[in-house]
Design a protein around this motif. Structure first.
Motif, PDB file in Angstrom:
ATOM      1  N   VAL A  18       0.852  -1.191   0.000  1.00 22.21           N
ATOM      2  CA  VAL A  18       0.000   0.000   0.000  1.00 22.21           C
ATOM      3  C   VAL A  18       0.889   1.243   0.000  1.00 22.21           C
ATOM      4  N   HIS A  19       1.960   1.202   0.770  1.00 24.04           N
ATOM      5  CA  HIS A  19       2.910   2.314   0.816  1.00 24.04           C
ATOM      6  C   HIS A  19       3.482   2.589  -0.583  1.00 24.04           C
ATOM      7  N   ALA A  20       3.858   1.531  -1.305  1.00 21.57           N
ATOM      8  CA  ALA A  20       4.413   1.696  -2.655  1.00 21.57           C
ATOM      9  C   ALA A  20       3.379   2.293  -3.598  1.00 21.57           C
ATOM     10  N   LEU A  21       2.132   1.867  -3.471  1.00 21.09           N
ATOM     11  CA  LEU A  21       1.076   2.410  -4.327  1.00 21.09           C
ATOM     12  C   LEU A  21       0.891   3.906  -4.078  1.00 21.09           C
ATOM     13  N   ARG A  22       0.907   4.287  -2.831  1.00 19.47           N
ATOM     14  CA  ARG A  22       0.787   5.711  -2.502  1.00 19.47           C
ATOM     15  C   ARG A  22       1.993   6.489  -3.025  1.00 19.47           C
ATOM     16  N   PHE A  23       3.171   5.871  -2.921  1.00 21.63           N
ATOM     17  CA  PHE A  23       4.390   6.487  -3.448  1.00 21.63           C
ATOM     18  C   PHE A  23       4.267   6.700  -4.954  1.00 21.63           C
ATOM     19  N   PHE A  24       3.828   5.675  -5.675  1.00 24.99           N
ATOM     20  CA  PHE A  24       3.650   5.789  -7.124  1.00 24.99           C
ATOM     21  C   PHE A  24       2.707   6.947  -7.452  1.00 24.99           C
ATOM     22  N   GLU A  27       4.386  10.334  -6.790  1.00 29.35           N
ATOM     23  CA  GLU A  27       5.437  10.602  -7.773  1.00 29.35           C
ATOM     24  C   GLU A  27       4.895  10.860  -9.179  1.00 29.35           C
ATOM     25  N   GLY A  28       3.583  10.802  -9.347  1.00 31.87           N
ATOM     26  CA  GLY A  28       2.985  11.082 -10.658  1.00 31.87           C
ATOM     27  C   GLY A  28       3.207   9.986 -11.672  1.00 31.87           C
ATOM     28  N   LEU A  54       3.523  -2.853 -15.485  1.00 31.12           N
ATOM     29  CA  LEU A  54       4.592  -2.377 -16.359  1.00 31.12           C
ATOM     30  C   LEU A  54       5.581  -1.509 -15.586  1.00 31.12           C
ATOM     31  N   CYS A  55       5.067  -0.564 -14.823  1.00 29.76           N
ATOM     32  CA  CYS A  55       5.945   0.315 -14.040  1.00 29.76           C
ATOM     33  C   CYS A  55       6.822  -0.480 -13.085  1.00 29.76           C
ATOM     34  N   ASP A  56       6.251  -1.497 -12.469  1.00 32.49           N
ATOM     35  CA  ASP A  56       7.009  -2.319 -11.531  1.00 32.49           C
ATOM     36  C   ASP A  56       8.134  -3.062 -12.249  1.00 32.49           C
ATOM     37  N   ARG A  57       7.869  -3.566 -13.453  1.00 36.27           N
ATOM     38  CA  ARG A  57       8.909  -4.243 -14.241  1.00 36.27           C
ATOM     39  C   ARG A  57       9.992  -3.249 -14.652  1.00 36.27           C
ATOM     40  N   ILE A  68      10.606   6.683 -15.416  1.00 27.40           N
ATOM     41  CA  ILE A  68       9.254   6.125 -15.441  1.00 27.40           C
ATOM     42  C   ILE A  68       8.242   7.270 -15.459  1.00 27.40           C
ATOM     43  N   ARG A  69       8.491   8.295 -14.654  1.00 29.52           N
ATOM     44  CA  ARG A  69       7.610   9.463 -14.630  1.00 29.52           C
ATOM     45  C   ARG A  69       7.552  10.112 -16.006  1.00 29.52           C
TER      46      ARG A  69
END
Length: 137
Positions: A18-24, A27-28, A54-57, A68-69
């Motif tokens: 959940v923390h990573a999702l919020r970070f993503f 970060e836009g 895709l972003c995770d890969r 990525i941004r």
């Protein structure tokens, strides 16, 4: 949630915290603003989950968050910048291929050391192989 996926469901589906999702999101990196319920809960679509995969890969393969941004920004801009997206992806592909080459060279050194140690262990001559103190002599 009948008209979307909760952050917990997306975390489970993607393997991201959940923390990573919020970070993503901060970060836009998403292609759209994630809508929220009246109570403030995020509502993700399957397209968001696919994009996250895709972003995770890309991230796991060493693409910096800033790149990525930039890729996400280009996609959000819509048609007309496909050549720029392709260039960004080709650069990353080259970087990944170079890293794979470096890892291949590392793996070869490790394979050689494994073979040496296997031989010493099998032959009973492993004592002192690369010991922390040099032999007296």
């Amino acid at each position: 949630m009948s008209n979307g996926l909760s952050i917990g469901a997306v975390a489970k589906a993607t393997g991201l915290s959940v923390h990573a999702l919020r970070f993503f999101e901060r970060e836009g990196l998403f292609l759209r603003e994630i809508p929220r319920t009246g109570g403030g809960q995020r509502l993700y679509a399957q397209a968001d989950v696919d994009w996250l995969a895709l972003c995770d890969r890309l991230r796991a393969s060493g693409m910096p968050i800033a790149r990525i941004r930039r890729f996400a920004e280009l996609v959000r801009l819509g048609p007309g910048n496909e050549a720029d997206r392709l260039e960004l992806l080709r650069e990353h592909e080259e970087n990944v291929r170079a890293r794979i080459g470096e890892l291949g060279a590392c793996l070869e050194v490790i394979r050689t050391k494994v073979a040496v140690y296997e031989r010493h262990v099998r032959d009973g001559t492993a004592a002192g192989v690369w010991s922390p103190t040099p032999p007296e002599g």
